[in-house]
Design an enzyme around this catalytic site. Structure first.
Site, PDB file in Angstrom:
ATOM      1  N   ARG A 178     -59.256 -93.340  33.917  1.00 29.18           N
ATOM      2  CA  ARG A 178     -59.005 -92.512  32.733  1.00 29.18           C
ATOM      3  C   ARG A 178     -60.290 -91.899  32.193  1.00 29.18           C
ATOM      4  O   ARG A 178     -60.257 -90.843  31.554  1.00 29.18           O
ATOM      5  CB  ARG A 178     -58.337 -93.347  31.638  1.00 29.18           C
ATOM      6  CG  ARG A 178     -56.936 -93.813  31.954  1.00 29.18           C
ATOM      7  CD  ARG A 178     -56.335 -94.553  30.765  1.00 29.18           C
ATOM      8  NE  ARG A 178     -55.284 -95.470  31.190  1.00 29.18           N
ATOM      9  CZ  ARG A 178     -55.175 -96.729  30.811  1.00 29.18           C
ATOM     10  NH1 ARG A 178     -56.047 -97.240  29.960  1.00 29.18           N
ATOM     11  NH2 ARG A 178     -54.184 -97.482  31.248  1.00 29.18           N
ATOM     12  N   GLN A 216     -48.226 -96.380  28.967  1.00 28.36           N
ATOM     13  CA  GLN A 216     -47.429 -96.817  30.114  1.00 28.36           C
ATOM     14  C   GLN A 216     -47.775 -98.246  30.516  1.00 28.36           C
ATOM     15  O   GLN A 216     -46.889 -99.058  30.802  1.00 28.36           O
ATOM     16  CB  GLN A 216     -47.669 -95.882  31.302  1.00 28.36           C
ATOM     17  CG  GLN A 216     -47.033 -94.516  31.172  1.00 28.36           C
ATOM     18  CD  GLN A 216     -47.392 -93.622  32.346  1.00 28.36           C
ATOM     19  OE1 GLN A 216     -48.506 -93.098  32.429  1.00 28.36           O
ATOM     20  NE2 GLN A 216     -46.451 -93.464  33.256  1.00 28.36           N
ATOM     21  N   GLU A 217     -49.056 -98.545  30.521  1.00 26.66           N
ATOM     22  CA  GLU A 217     -49.487 -99.893  30.886  1.00 26.66           C
ATOM     23  C   GLU A 217     -48.910-100.928  29.921  1.00 26.66           C
ATOM     24  O   GLU A 217     -48.474-102.008  30.334  1.00 26.66           O
ATOM     25  CB  GLU A 217     -51.017 -99.961  30.886  1.00 26.66           C
ATOM     26  CG  GLU A 217     -51.579-101.264  31.406  1.00 26.66           C
ATOM     27  CD  GLU A 217     -53.097-101.247  31.448  1.00 26.66           C
ATOM     28  OE1 GLU A 217     -53.680-102.325  31.685  1.00 26.66           O
ATOM     29  OE2 GLU A 217     -53.710-100.173  31.235  1.00 26.66           O
ATOM     30  N   GLY A 218     -48.889-100.591  28.627  1.00 28.49           N
ATOM     31  CA  GLY A 218     -48.314-101.500  27.639  1.00 28.49           C
ATOM     32  C   GLY A 218     -46.821-101.686  27.826  1.00 28.49           C
ATOM     33  O   GLY A 218     -46.301-102.801  27.678  1.00 28.49           O
TER      34      GLY A 218
END
Length: 606
Positions: A178, A216-218
């Site tokens: 990122r 999204q990761e969360g």
């Protein structure tokens, strides 16, 4: 001498005759008996059904326990009904590949795939990590596929060769990627998409290699935790806690709190019915909310979830300590200049830090400036100094850094705290697990007030967790105060909130966000089995057994009732026959008396 003799001959009916009972009374007794017996049977039926109803959750919990035990066993790669999937987590410090498997879908469109992490012959999780992170390929993107080759070769050796072509591969890049410019990100991903299919025949396309956002990761982490806890299994859960969305009529999901070294994350389900918000807050809510369907059929809504997820950079335990030290350094130096003092400039005149144990010395260097610390162990004062670092706003619906936070129903919610939430409660204080605010505050305050030599001696004596080290001992006072402030002042959790569980493992295993990722990515795969008619739409095997169990219970009690009624009717029939015989023999008895009694008198002689 006179001799008297008696005859003992009597009618047979005399030996069986009972006191006369009126026909009306006998009818009442029979009626009460017929009424009483069904009532007793009905009561027994109700008690048995209640026992059966309460035993179902226990049976289901036992089934889940056996399933969890099975998860720890070696994966049977000889089973042709198993499918496989690969997820590569390209993080900032390194990359890891996880191998998952799942049996054929049961054909019920309401059920999710039963995905588990693959285990080798030694029952160890099939996972491999390499360093550094893939972002190190920023200047040489043409070598990105070479960088991942060891991971994919490792996975190819564990997945059966005949399953390679149908095994999906997902390459998901996080924090490290990122930070790179988009041009470099695209160059690395393009090399992976071009070169990897030439060497490995996994199911892989351009859309399966991407840089995912923190949001999204969360969401993936939230999915993974709730899946392992069984919160997506809505079958036979009438006794479970109610969902945060009462209209959904399903199990209550858990929220997650994860505090790492650099960042902090919170994720939890919110009701689908949005509350009225001002335009600015409504716009912020849309950015922080994720709505998705985990089911294979978009027409079915029992697996539609709306999750609030936010990541706070700089709010992790270690980074918060750096921010605190910077704040103290700047304020102390400014105060020294204004008042002509020399606080903290030498070990003999240190800054008295309430966030360090009593007597502990420390030193901070920033831009050729040095500040000396000495702990004074005042946990309450430490919390006061940390409050400005939360950067709260005056808005009631804002949390850390003034960011909008969806309301939490603290009377109907449950949370799991990971990483620093567990380390702060368990490594030194040894009260991990169920979190109780007042108990934690008392333990943290007592720890901070101890002299550093005493703590060091306890550490040498092995009185703390095996995971505790000197760094943990030094900064436990600070981190416990920071965790407490973040939880109760930042996220507004009540001090007596009863439903927070701090944990490192869930059912004795570490749950990665990659599990949630593959659950979400493969959610449409059951449609393949449904369309091919492999199993069809049918109730689960367990449901059929339970329905059969209920039917057998009803059949048993119905048969018992019929048998008892037949016995009662038979006894009544026998009684009537006996009564008729008694009435018919009465005239004969009278005649016998008239004939025999005189004969008895005649036998009496001189």
């Amino acid at each position: 001498m006179a001799r008297i003799s008696f005859s003992y001959l009597c009618p047979a009916s005399w030996y069986f005759t009972v006191p006369t009972v009126s026909p009306f009374l006998r009818q009442r007794v029979a009626f009460l008996g017929l009424f009483f017996i069904p009532c007793v049977l009905l009561l027994l039926l109700i008690m048995d059904l209640r026992h059966w109803a309460t035993s179902l959750p226990r049976d289901r919990q036992y089934e889940r326990y056996l399933a969890r035990v099975g998860d720890l066993e070696a994966t049977n790669t000889e089973d042709p009904n198993l499918n496989y999937g690969l997820v590569v987590d390209c993080g900032s410090s390194g990359s890891r590949i996880f191998v998952y498997f799942w049996p054929r879908h049961n054909g019920n469109p309401h059920d999710l795939l039963d995905i588990k992490q693959m285990r080798d012959r030694n029952s160890q999780p099939v996972v491999k990590k390499i360093k550094p992170g893939i972002s190190a390929m920023a200047d040489t993107p043409e070598h990105a596929s070479d960088y991942l080759r060891p991971l994919l070769s490792f996975a190819a050796a564990h997945v059966p060769v005949k399953k390679h072509r149908e095994t999906p591969l997902y390459i998901l890049c996080t924090a490290g990627m990122r930070l790179l410019p988009e041009r470099q990100q695209l160059a690395i991903l393009a090399d992976l998409v071009k070169d990897l299919p030439l060497e490995f025949d996994f199911l892989f396309s351009q859309s399966q290699a991407e840089v995912i956002s923190g949001k999204q990761e969360g969401v993936y982490a939230w999915i993974g935790i709730n899946f392992v806890l069984g919160r997506f299994d809505h079958e036979d859960e009438s006794d479970s806690d109610t969902s945060v969305d009462s209209a959904a009529g399903r199990r209550r999901t858990v929220g997650i709190l994860d505090m790492g070294g650099a960042s902090l994350q919170i994720a939890y389900e919110v009701p689908t019915s949005a509350s009225d918000l001002p335009p600015k807050q409504e716009e912020a809510a849309k950015i922080l909310l994720a709505e998705f369907n985990l089911g294979c059929d978009v027409q079915h809504t029992e697996h539609v979830y709306r999750v609030y997820v936010t990541t706070f950079l700089g709010f992790g335990g270690n980074f918060a300590r750096q921010r605190y030290e910077d704040l103290v350094l700047n304020e102390t130096l400014n105060k020294n200049r204004l008042l002509g003092q020399k606080t903290g400039l030498s070990p003999d005149n240190p800054f008295l830090d309430p966030c360090l144990p009593v007597g502990l010395t420390d030193m901070v260097k920033r831009n050729n400036q040095v500040l000396h610390f000495r702990g004074k162990g005042d946990w309450a004062s430490c919390r006061t100094l940390l409050s400005p670092l939360l950067a709260r706003s005056n808005t009631s619906q804002a949390s850390l850094n003034g960011i909008y936070q969806s309301p939490i129903d603290f009377n109907n919610s449950e949370f799991y705290g990971f990483s620093e939430f567990f380390y702060c409660t368990e490594d030194v204080l040894r009260i991990g697990g169920h979190y109780h605010g007042p108990t934690f505050a008392k333990a943290a305050q007592d720890y901070c007030g101890m002299a550093w030599p005493v703590l060091a001696q306890r550490f040498k004596n092995g009185l703390f967790s095996s995971h505790a080290d000197e760094h943990r001992l030094k900064y436990q006072c600070f981190k416990s105060a920071w965790m407490y402030e973040v939880l109760h002042e930042g996220f507004h959790f009540p001090y007596d909130y009863p439903n927070l569980q701090t944990a490192q493992l869930v059912y004795d295993r570490e749950v990665q966000w990659t599990l949630g990722a593959i659950l979400y990515k493969t959610r449409f795969l059951p449609l393949r089995d449904l369309r091919q008619g492999q199993g069809g739409v049918r109730p689960a095997h367990g449901s059929w057994l339970r329905l059969s169990f209920v039917y057998n219970h009803y059949l048993f009690f119905a048969c018992t009732l019929v048998v008892l009624l037949a016995i009662v009717l038979y006894l009544l029939r026998i009684h009537r026959i006996h009564r008729r015989q008694t009435r018919a023999s009465a005239p004969l008895d009278l005649l016998w008396i008239e004939q025999v009694v005189p004969m008895i008198g005649v036998q009496v002689g001189p």
